[in-house]
Design an enzyme around this catalytic site. Structure first.
Site, mmCIF file in Angstrom:
data_model
loop_
_atom_site.group_PDB
_atom_site.id
_atom_site.type_symbol
_atom_site.label_atom_id
_atom_site.label_comp_id
_atom_site.label_asym_id
_atom_site.label_seq_id
_atom_site.Cartn_x
_atom_site.Cartn_y
_atom_site.Cartn_z
ATOM 1 N N ALA A 123 0.782 -1.217 0.120
ATOM 2 C CA ALA A 123 0.088 0.037 0.027
ATOM 3 C C ALA A 123 0.982 1.443 -0.013
ATOM 4 C CB ALA A 123 -0.987 -0.168 1.241
ATOM 5 N N PRO A 127 -4.314 9.197 -2.904
ATOM 6 C CA PRO A 127 -5.049 9.967 -3.902
ATOM 7 C C PRO A 127 -4.123 11.263 -4.290
ATOM 8 C CG PRO A 127 -6.437 9.799 -1.851
ATOM 9 C CD PRO A 127 -5.212 9.033 -1.416
ATOM 10 N N GLY A 130 0.339 9.202 -6.568
ATOM 11 C CA GLY A 130 0.213 7.987 -7.689
ATOM 12 C C GLY A 130 1.451 7.845 -8.244
ATOM 13 N N TRP A 155 -6.289 2.119 -4.601
ATOM 14 C CA TRP A 155 -5.807 1.291 -5.726
ATOM 15 C C TRP A 155 -4.942 0.049 -5.302
ATOM 16 C CZ3 TRP A 155 -9.029 1.902 -9.589
ATOM 17 C CH2 TRP A 155 -9.201 3.086 -9.845
ATOM 18 N N ILE A 156 -5.280 -0.550 -3.993
ATOM 19 C CA ILE A 156 -4.466 -1.543 -3.335
ATOM 20 C C ILE A 156 -5.032 -2.899 -3.797
ATOM 21 C CG2 ILE A 156 -3.436 -2.443 -1.547
ATOM 22 C CD1 ILE A 156 -2.781 0.624 -2.102
ATOM 23 N N THR A 157 -4.191 -3.649 -4.789
ATOM 24 C CA THR A 157 -4.530 -4.972 -4.990
ATOM 25 C C THR A 157 -4.289 -5.850 -3.959
ATOM 26 O OG1 THR A 157 -3.699 -4.336 -7.182
ATOM 27 C CG2 THR A 157 -3.818 -6.778 -6.746
ATOM 28 N N GLU A 362 1.980 -0.338 -10.942
ATOM 29 C CA GLU A 362 3.383 -0.681 -10.768
ATOM 30 C C GLU A 362 4.071 0.558 -11.739
ATOM 31 O OE1 GLU A 362 4.820 -3.924 -9.399
ATOM 32 O OE2 GLU A 362 2.908 -4.906 -9.089
ATOM 33 N N GLY A 363 3.430 1.835 -11.843
ATOM 34 C CA GLY A 363 4.406 2.805 -12.636
ATOM 35 C C GLY A 363 3.835 2.640 -14.049
HETATM 36 N N1 CAA Z 1 15.831 1.479 -5.304
HETATM 37 C C1 CAA Z 1 16.477 2.067 -4.236
HETATM 38 N N2 CAA Z 1 16.213 3.580 -3.924
HETATM 39 C C2 CAA Z 1 15.767 4.116 -4.976
HETATM 40 C C3 CAA Z 1 15.447 3.793 -6.203
HETATM 41 C C4 CAA Z 1 15.574 2.307 -6.353
HETATM 42 N N3 CAA Z 1 15.038 1.677 -7.524
HETATM 43 N N4 CAA Z 1 14.873 4.548 -6.984
HETATM 44 C C5 CAA Z 1 15.103 5.758 -6.412
HETATM 45 N N5 CAA Z 1 15.418 5.691 -5.144
HETATM 46 C C6 CAA Z 1 15.851 6.481 -4.298
HETATM 47 C C7 CAA Z 1 16.944 7.635 -4.839
HETATM 48 O O1 CAA Z 1 18.228 7.091 -4.461
HETATM 49 C C8 CAA Z 1 16.664 8.790 -3.738
HETATM 50 O O2 CAA Z 1 17.313 8.541 -2.570
HETATM 51 P P1 CAA Z 1 18.128 9.889 -1.802
HETATM 52 O O3 CAA Z 1 16.859 10.582 -1.558
HETATM 53 O O4 CAA Z 1 18.675 9.216 -0.470
HETATM 54 O O5 CAA Z 1 19.100 10.235 -2.596
HETATM 55 C C9 CAA Z 1 15.224 8.592 -3.366
HETATM 56 O O6 CAA Z 1 14.820 7.114 -3.743
HETATM 57 C C10 CAA Z 1 14.391 9.654 -4.362
HETATM 58 O O7 CAA Z 1 14.717 9.256 -5.737
HETATM 59 P P2 CAA Z 1 14.193 10.137 -6.801
HETATM 60 O O8 CAA Z 1 14.460 11.613 -6.654
HETATM 61 O O9 CAA Z 1 14.587 9.524 -8.211
HETATM 62 O O10 CAA Z 1 12.507 10.202 -6.545
HETATM 63 P P3 CAA Z 1 11.335 10.966 -7.149
HETATM 64 O O11 CAA Z 1 10.457 11.523 -6.208
HETATM 65 O O12 CAA Z 1 11.736 11.615 -8.359
HETATM 66 O O13 CAA Z 1 10.346 9.724 -7.856
HETATM 67 C C11 CAA Z 1 9.707 7.746 -9.524
HETATM 68 C C12 CAA Z 1 10.710 8.787 -8.845
HETATM 69 C C13 CAA Z 1 10.370 6.921 -10.312
HETATM 70 C C14 CAA Z 1 8.998 8.880 -10.461
HETATM 71 C C15 CAA Z 1 8.939 7.143 -8.541
HETATM 72 O O14 CAA Z 1 8.023 8.199 -7.712
HETATM 73 C C16 CAA Z 1 8.129 6.275 -9.076
HETATM 74 O O15 CAA Z 1 8.205 4.965 -9.241
HETATM 75 N N6 CAA Z 1 6.731 6.523 -9.114
HETATM 76 C C17 CAA Z 1 5.561 5.731 -9.701
HETATM 77 C C18 CAA Z 1 5.138 4.775 -8.595
HETATM 78 C C19 CAA Z 1 4.448 3.702 -9.014
HETATM 79 O O16 CAA Z 1 4.968 2.746 -9.636
HETATM 80 N N7 CAA Z 1 3.555 3.193 -8.194
HETATM 81 C C20 CAA Z 1 2.722 2.069 -8.386
HETATM 82 C C21 CAA Z 1 2.151 1.718 -7.204
HETATM 83 S S1 CAA Z 1 1.950 -0.041 -6.750
HETATM 84 C C22 CAA Z 1 0.905 -0.877 -7.629
HETATM 85 O O17 CAA Z 1 0.709 -0.375 -8.729
HETATM 86 C C23 CAA Z 1 0.261 -2.078 -6.843
HETATM 87 C C24 CAA Z 1 -0.724 -2.753 -7.237
HETATM 88 O O18 CAA Z 1 -1.579 -2.856 -6.357
HETATM 89 C C25 CAA Z 1 -0.410 -3.765 -8.414
#
Ligand code: CAA
Length: 378
Positions: A123, A127, A130, A155-157, A362-363
């Site tokens: 989770a 809102p 995302g 949107w929690i599967t 998942e993005g």
């Molecule tokens: N592994 C470990 N750490 C990571 C990482 C990774 N893959 N990616 C980023 N980080 C860390 C960074 O190193 C950074 O750390 P520091 O602050 O210590 O430097 C921190 O996280 C922030 O990184 P960013 O500046 O890159 O973060 P951001 O705020 O710009 O966001 C983003 C990056 C890729 C856009 C991210 O917000 C994202 O993935 N968004 C999409 C979210 C998503 O996929 N949601 C899906 C929900 S789950 C779902 O759908 C479930 C379901 O029920 C099926």
């Protein structure tokens, strides 16, 4: 040519036999009635498919990510809704406990998750958080012995079924991702409730809901790793999760191709099977080529992650390409079926709806491109 090992082929064949005999026959009815596949989930657990990465001493199958991918592709070929239940249980709920949990947390949660007794969910989404997952506004307030959580997740599967909830809350909303903590909650704790259950376009046998936290007390022992280190847990978990969604998308795409080939060989127009028309041949050729390219990217990402070599870009490329391939193949399968493909009587109509989510959850594809570009441009 990428070759699967004998062990991986055996797992794929075991999952294929089970999925085609036991999951496929009920898929249309589960889609119509939005029925959670509780009995199938129990059988997946018996086959070791709910605890694929969990070590054998904790009750799991102790297998690698590539094993998970080949099995999940087969389950999703039969029913992508069952596929996402398996995917969330393994990559989004169990994996972060395995990777970031301490011994007590692993011992308490993982055996019951592997056996299917406890369903898990992940989770993160809210809102206002995302795609911008770092804008977590669910609050974590420090209290005696732990934390109080207030907020809601969307949107929690597996939300309605989950006993184990891997979740995220912010100690300091103003510092965005730098205040985020990761927690393991149990859904029968005071202050936890399931909110609105979504009526979805596809993957309808899986359940998706809002989760509400109102003054929910979480003991300190249920925080995963250090305070304010939760965002790293969320992102690392999604890397592996995205390979799982790529596998789900591959299953959908392959099913579309197989149905389209069978129909094209049988359906006649202008005095011959439509498979003899070049317009159809080109569609089939493009579907197969994209599926094979998506499979190579997905298996490679999984094998690289197993070897400790995959970064976020490899995971995102697999997810981006496989999910767009699933949508391409579903579109073309409906086109090949023509009017019949638009009817709920035919499986391609469900596949078209099921494919749609794969470029979103998942993005989104746009987020995958952001991740790939960031790791390419530096
Ligand atoms: N592994 C470990 N750490 C990571 C990482 C990774 N893959 N990616 C980023 N980080 C860390 C960074 O190193 C950074 O750390 P520091 O602050 O210590 O430097 C921190 O996280 C922030 O990184 P960013 O500046 O890159 O973060 P951001 O705020 O710009 O966001 C983003 C990056 C890729 C856009 C991210 O917000 C994202 O993935 N968004 C999409 C979210 C998503 O996929 N949601 C899906 C929900 S789950 C779902 O759908 C479930 C379901 O029920 C099926």
């Amino acid at each position: 040519m990428y070759e699967l090992s004998e062990d991986h082929l055996q797992i794929r064949d075991m999952a294929r036999d089970f999925a085609r005999a036991e999951i496929l026959p009920g898929a249309a009815e589960r889609d119509r009635s939005h029925t959670f596949p509780a009995e199938l989930v129990a059988k997946l657990a018996e086959l070791g498919l709910l605890g694929v990465f969990i070590p054998e001493e904790l009750g799991g199958a102790g297998l690698d990510l590539l094993s998970y991918v080949v099995a999940l592709e087969e389950v999703s070929y039969a029913d992508a809704g069952v596929g996402v239940v398996m995917s969330v249980q393994n990559s989004l709920a169990s994996w972060p406990i395995l990777a970031f949990g301490n011994d007590a947390q692993k011992a308490k949660y993982l055996p019951k998750m592997a056996s299917g007794e406890w369903i898990g969910c992940y989770a993160l989404t809210e809102p206002g958080a995302g795609s911008d997952a770092g804008s977590q506004s669910t609050r974590a307030t420090k209290v005696d012995g732990g934390y109080r959580l207030d907020g809601s997740k969307l949107w929690i599967t597996n939300g309605p079924q989950a006993k184990v909830v891997v979740t995220y809350a912010n100690l300091d909303v103003a510092s965005k991702h730098k205040g985020v903590c990761a927690f393991i909650l149990e859904s029968d704790w005071d202050g936890f409730s399931v909110g609105k259950v979504e009526e979805k376009m596809g993957i309808r046998c899986s359940s998706t809901s809002e989760l509400v936290y109102e003054g929910l007390f979480v003991p300190e022992e249920n925080r995963l790793i250090g305070e304010r280190e939760g965002f790293k847990v969320a992102m690392a978990t999604l890397d592996g999760g995205r390979i799982g969604i790529a596998a789900q998308a591959l299953g959908i795409a392959q099913r579309c191709l197989d149905l389209a080939v069978a129909y094209a060989n049988e359906r006649q127009t202008f005095g011959k099977p439509i498979a003899k028309h070049q317009a159809i041949q080109w569609k089939i050729a493009d579907m197969r080529t994209r599926i094979e390219a998506a499979r190579l990217l997905t298996y490679r990402a999984a094998a690289m992650k197993d070897a400790g070599q995959a970064g976020s870009a490899e995971c995102s490329m697999a997810k981006l390409y496989a999910s767009e391939t699933a949508n391409f193949c579903a579109y073309e399968a409906v086109q090949i079926y023509g009017g019949l493909g638009y009817s709920q009587e035919y499986e391609v109509e469900r596949l078209y709806r099921d494919a749609r989510i794969t470029t979103i959850y998942e993005g989104t594809s746009e987020i995958q491109r952001m991740v790939i570009a960031k790791h390419t441009l530096g």
